[in-house]
Scaffold this active site. Sequence first.
Site: not given
Length: 473
Positions: A443-445
């Site tokens: 998850d690139h968040r």
Amino acid sequence: MTTMTEGSVREFKMPDVGEGLTEAEILKWYVQPGDTVTDGQVVCEVETAKAAVELPIPYDGVVRELRFPEGTTVDVGTAIITVDVGGPAEPAAPEPAPAAPERGEEPAPQGRQPVLVGYGVATSSTRRRPRKAAGAPAQEASAGQAAPAAAAAVQAELNGHGPADRRRPLAKPPVRKLAKDLGVDLATVTPTGPDGVITREDVHAAAAPQAVPQQAAAPEPAAPAPVAAPAAPAPVTYDTARETRIPVKGVRKATAAAMVGSAFTAPHVTEFVTVDVTRTMKLVEELKQDKEFAGLRVNPLLLIAKALLVAVKRNPDINASWDEAAQEIVVKHYVNLGIAAATPRGLIVPNIKDAHAKTLPQLAQALGELVTTAREGKTSPAAMQGGTVTITNVGVFGVDTGTPILNPGESAILAVGAIKPQPWVHKGKVKPRQVTTLALSFDHRLVDGELGSKVLADVAAILEQPKRLITWA
């Protein structure tokens, strides 16, 4: 969940066997009408969106009726079986008739009624007023009746049984959407579901009469036959000889919703690395001969799982989740290692609780139990909750790699491809080596490219040199 009906017959309602589940499919009945049942006896098996669960009956008696056949999907809170428990129903205690009734002396309810998510089952707010003494003045009688009536009205509204114009109709979100699409005001619909819940059938029934006035209001043609109404669109036909339509329910329905939610909520990034795992494969063969692993299943997945656990320990920020409501990143100081498993019921992801604290033999035992339980279809809902990071082994199908979708609530998932002999440069020479490709989606968040790359590189380094399991752990 039980409800007392006429006489000594009790209704057993579909319970919520998971966290917030709204429905379950009856897979199999173990009893028939006329059978004698005892407290704790399993009467049926149901399948929810998470698992197949056996339901025990909570009392003794004789089965009177099975409300639904096998294969039916039933909403939580709906009665599915009635049982004659024998003996007369408990009579209501006679009310005393004091001169001035007081609210604090109101008799307590006989038992807690079951509740569904989002609303409660209210006890009846109707109370019988005590008779007044003969010859009491009319003004005193009317004043004595006004206060209890007002209190009863207030309590009725709090219980959800107040005036129709001041309470929100009880209906599930899909039913509300249906009513909106059909232009039906739920406040005008007469509910027929349990505890006053409006069902889909109620909405359709309310929508049907509305079509008549609309047609009557339009100017009628000269011909008496009411053929002016537009014909309903012809149903879509399918080639049943060459196509099969399978209802979307159970695990498949839950998986579809979870994957769509994950894919369109968490921005996925996937990185790949190809690694020589020849030494790991040799270690697997050696462990199979070790007496510490006697009776345990030892395979490459065991060492891959251990490698990921070590990588998480070295890079703890990967073991986290995104809390959108609180706008926080939740870092987990434990690892519940999920293992994606293909079962006859569909894809499920049970997890090994506190996998980070297990030794290699303990991890092997937990993996073996997880896989066996999943294949038998006996994985419990609790075993599929609370995962923090997941492994999916697509290599067992001969696939080189993939781009896995995150399990909801997690920030990383590792895909393991097939292990095959390939030409590889080893010590300056091209030799056949055991090679596989790993893919890590994150998850690139909350996981930057640097952190994701470090985790994937650590897993690859351990599988290339398994001795790092000792030096890094």
